[in-house]
Enzyme design. Sequence first.
Site, PDB file in Angstrom:
ATOM      1  N   THR A 179       0.837  -1.204   0.000  1.00 24.74           N
ATOM      2  CA  THR A 179       0.000   0.000   0.000  1.00 24.74           C
ATOM      3  C   THR A 179       0.870   1.252   0.000  1.00 24.74           C
ATOM      4  OG1 THR A 179      -1.546  -1.292   1.301  1.00 24.74           O
ATOM      5  CG2 THR A 179      -1.986   1.048   1.154  1.00 24.74           C
ATOM      6  N   HIS A 196      -2.945 -11.285   2.380  1.00 30.99           N
ATOM      7  CA  HIS A 196      -2.948 -12.454   3.256  1.00 30.99           C
ATOM      8  C   HIS A 196      -3.230 -13.738   2.483  1.00 30.99           C
ATOM      9  CE1 HIS A 196      -4.277 -15.111   6.521  1.00 30.99           C
ATOM     10  NE2 HIS A 196      -3.365 -14.437   7.201  1.00 30.99           N
ATOM     11  N   ALA A 215       9.484   2.815  -0.076  1.00 32.89           N
ATOM     12  CA  ALA A 215       8.147   3.392  -0.267  1.00 32.89           C
ATOM     13  C   ALA A 215       7.980   4.596   0.647  1.00 32.89           C
ATOM     14  CB  ALA A 215       7.086   2.349   0.035  1.00 32.89           C
TER      15      ALA A 215
HETATM   16  N1  LIG Z   1      10.982   2.397   6.957  1.00 32.31           N
HETATM   17  C1  LIG Z   1      10.108   2.054   6.024  1.00 32.31           C
HETATM   18  N2  LIG Z   1       8.884   1.664   6.376  1.00 32.31           N
HETATM   19  C2  LIG Z   1       8.008   1.328   5.396  1.00 32.31           C
HETATM   20  C3  LIG Z   1       8.356   1.370   4.038  1.00 32.31           C
HETATM   21  N3  LIG Z   1       7.305   0.946   3.324  1.00 32.31           N
HETATM   22  C4  LIG Z   1       6.323   0.662   4.193  1.00 32.31           C
HETATM   23  N4  LIG Z   1       6.741   0.885   5.443  1.00 32.31           N
HETATM   24  C5  LIG Z   1       5.970   0.677   6.676  1.00 32.31           C
HETATM   25  O1  LIG Z   1       5.620  -0.684   6.771  1.00 32.31           O
HETATM   26  C6  LIG Z   1       4.324  -0.828   7.294  1.00 32.31           C
HETATM   27  C7  LIG Z   1       3.456  -1.651   6.352  1.00 32.31           C
HETATM   28  O2  LIG Z   1       3.279  -0.955   5.154  1.00 32.31           O
HETATM   29  P1  LIG Z   1       1.978  -1.162   4.234  1.00 32.31           P
HETATM   30  O3  LIG Z   1       2.179  -0.315   3.040  1.00 32.31           O
HETATM   31  O4  LIG Z   1       0.744  -0.985   5.023  1.00 32.31           O
HETATM   32  O5  LIG Z   1       2.163  -2.694   3.895  1.00 32.31           O
HETATM   33  P2  LIG Z   1       1.217  -3.622   3.021  1.00 32.31           P
HETATM   34  O6  LIG Z   1       2.113  -4.628   2.383  1.00 32.31           O
HETATM   35  O7  LIG Z   1       0.336  -2.819   2.138  1.00 32.31           O
HETATM   36  O8  LIG Z   1       0.419  -4.316   4.156  1.00 32.31           O
HETATM   37  P3  LIG Z   1      -0.999  -5.024   4.089  1.00 32.31           P
HETATM   38  O9  LIG Z   1      -1.943  -4.086   3.361  1.00 32.31           O
HETATM   39  O10 LIG Z   1      -1.322  -5.153   5.544  1.00 32.31           O
HETATM   40  O11 LIG Z   1      -0.802  -6.325   3.421  1.00 32.31           O
HETATM   41  C8  LIG Z   1       3.787   0.566   7.531  1.00 32.31           C
HETATM   42  O12 LIG Z   1       4.024   0.916   8.872  1.00 32.31           O
HETATM   43  C9  LIG Z   1       4.648   1.438   6.620  1.00 32.31           C
HETATM   44  O13 LIG Z   1       4.768   2.741   7.096  1.00 32.31           O
HETATM   45  C10 LIG Z   1       9.677   1.796   3.708  1.00 32.31           C
HETATM   46  O14 LIG Z   1      10.101   1.870   2.557  1.00 32.31           O
HETATM   47  N5  LIG Z   1      10.507   2.112   4.738  1.00 32.31           N
END
Ligand SMILES: Nc1nc2c(ncn2[C@@H]2O[C@H](COP(=O)(O)OP(=O)(O)OP(=O)(O)O)[C@@H](O)[C@H]2O)c(=O)[nH]1
Length: 594
Positions: A27, A85, A204
């Site tokens: 995301t 998931h 990201a």
């Molecule tokens: N430090 C850091 N944190 C990140 C980065 N990308 C994502 N995060 C953190 O990782 C966590 C998960 O990120 P999401 O984008 O919600 O992950 P997702 O894969 O979409 O997760 P789901 O929708 O739950 O499957 C969040 O707290 C983000 O802020 C990054 O490049 N660096």
Amino acid sequence: MATVTRQIKDLRTPIICVMGHVDHGKTSMLDKIRGTTVTDIEAGEITQHIGATEVPLYTIESLCKGVLPGNIEVPGLLFIDTPGHHAFTTLRSRGGALSDLAVLVIDIIDGFQPQTDEALKILKQYKTPFIIAANKIDRIPGWRVNPSFSFTKTFESQPDNVKNALDNRIYDLAGKLSAYGFSADRYDRIRDFTRTIGIVPISARTGEGIPDLLMVLVGLAQKFLEKNLKLHVTGPGVGTVLEVKEDKGLGYSIDTIIYDGEIRTGDTIVIGGKEKPIVTKVRALLKPMPNRELRIVEKFDHVDRVTASAGVKILASDLDKAMAGSHLRVAREGMLNALIKEIESEIERAKIVTDETGIIVKADTIGSLEAIVSELRSLKIPIAQAEVGDISKKDIIEAETINDPLHRVVLGFNVKLLPDAKEHMLESDVRIFNRNVIYRLIDDYADWEETQKKLAEKKKMMEIVRPGRIKYLVNCTFRQSKPAVIGVQVQGGCIKPGNVLIKPDGSKVGVIKEIQERNENISFAKKGKEVAISLDGPVAGRQIHEGEVYYVDIPESHCKVLEFQLKDVLSQDELETLIEFLSIKRKDDHFWGK
Ligand SMILES: Nc1nc2c(ncn2[C@@H]2O[C@H](COP(=O)(O)OP(=O)(O)OP(=O)(O)O)[C@@H](O)[C@H]2O)c(=O)[nH]1
């Protein structure tokens, strides 16, 4: 600077699907690309639905700041945001099948996780070309952040130890990928993307590497589209319904992805309905403004026509019964009947074959319904009914007819509990689970089922006469009769007041009235205890004698339950005592208790 002005009209926008393990940053990556935030509205922080984001070429061009190669003809990229998931396998497969390319997001610190493996299997199965976004490079110790820089630029500015640390992690990822038969490398070292999977290091959070990611995707799309995909942007439109919505002022509308051909206002369309195909006329086509995510868009462009690939909202009458996840076809001259038949057979196929008895499942889309059903099947939980739609009174009444109380259950995913259902629920013993995160829904049900099973076993055990063997101790006759009071040692199982005792020859001894330990009445005595019991029936010294052994007389029906249903819950000495007791009963009647 080379300008990218070569859009060839007939090329459709490639559909990109984003996959990856929970929390690896799918995301956030899409957010960074489109510059908005949907993370806040995700239920349980897991992306639940396929959403679409169109990123036009000019945005990619401006993000890539002149590093885009000069031969790009695709009009942009359409991102499908697939959920993370494992319970979403079906939705993902649909994403996998629908998409031309995929981005597999892997947290570079966390590395391979179960859903990374699962996504790879799906990509392999569908033969979908993909790249790896090795995310969260900013978490590498010592990383110097250069917001929004291309990877190559930010990499140059890193100290040697950080460069090495990153490369080691990329090397690890490449090693894991080779186990799947994929050769992979950091994207800027690859010559032929058709043979080697590109790993693009990104953050990201800081935007580093995002230009490279888009550049590689556009380049790859160009290559694969040229080679492998036939492009129809002028034929009758084909699409899939993502969501059916009721919007204030708009009435019912459907959010769709058109992945082939074109759709125009005034077109007749055929879509899957809950009972039968819906044939209706397109009243309006609303396209999200470029760079916005379809679900949270506040502004729409009214358009006369949309060509593949695009996420588009369609307004038309009779959409209230449209089924999310079904196909959409534009019917041009003379096609209508054939299309109705086609959609009819699709609805038929989508009907989930259910078991004779089991639980009831309601979900908001075909995709989520399929995902839940496949998860329940893998857990061997029977399903009596599985449908798209809200939980109604009818569902609860239906569940009430189920014999097994463990299956008198309605599982709802992302649906409403209708008011009449709410009312009826209060006077019903049907259990309703309604959640908007699939794995939580299934876990909650599984936990409840487990607790209920244990309670039922406990209840059964309380009611059932259990095995017991006692010895009448020498010099322990405290009273001869009415009732006889004797000292005994429990040698196996346990005894309770009310238990009938028999001798090893099968003859009846009497009924235990009370059990006492140190002059206190107790409700049971287990193996090892020496207690006094009062017995209604026998006279000590006449019918019973010191040194004898007695067994608790277990009714035949209880023996069947003990031997065939509760054996696993009996302790070792209870089991041994039961076997001894059964051998007494079966001496003359081999089939006793069978
Ligand atoms: N430090 C850091 N944190 C990140 C980065 N990308 C994502 N995060 C953190 O990782 C966590 C998960 O990120 P999401 O984008 O919600 O992950 P997702 O894969 O979409 O997760 P789901 O929708 O739950 O499957 C969040 O707290 C983000 O802020 C990054 O490049 N660096």
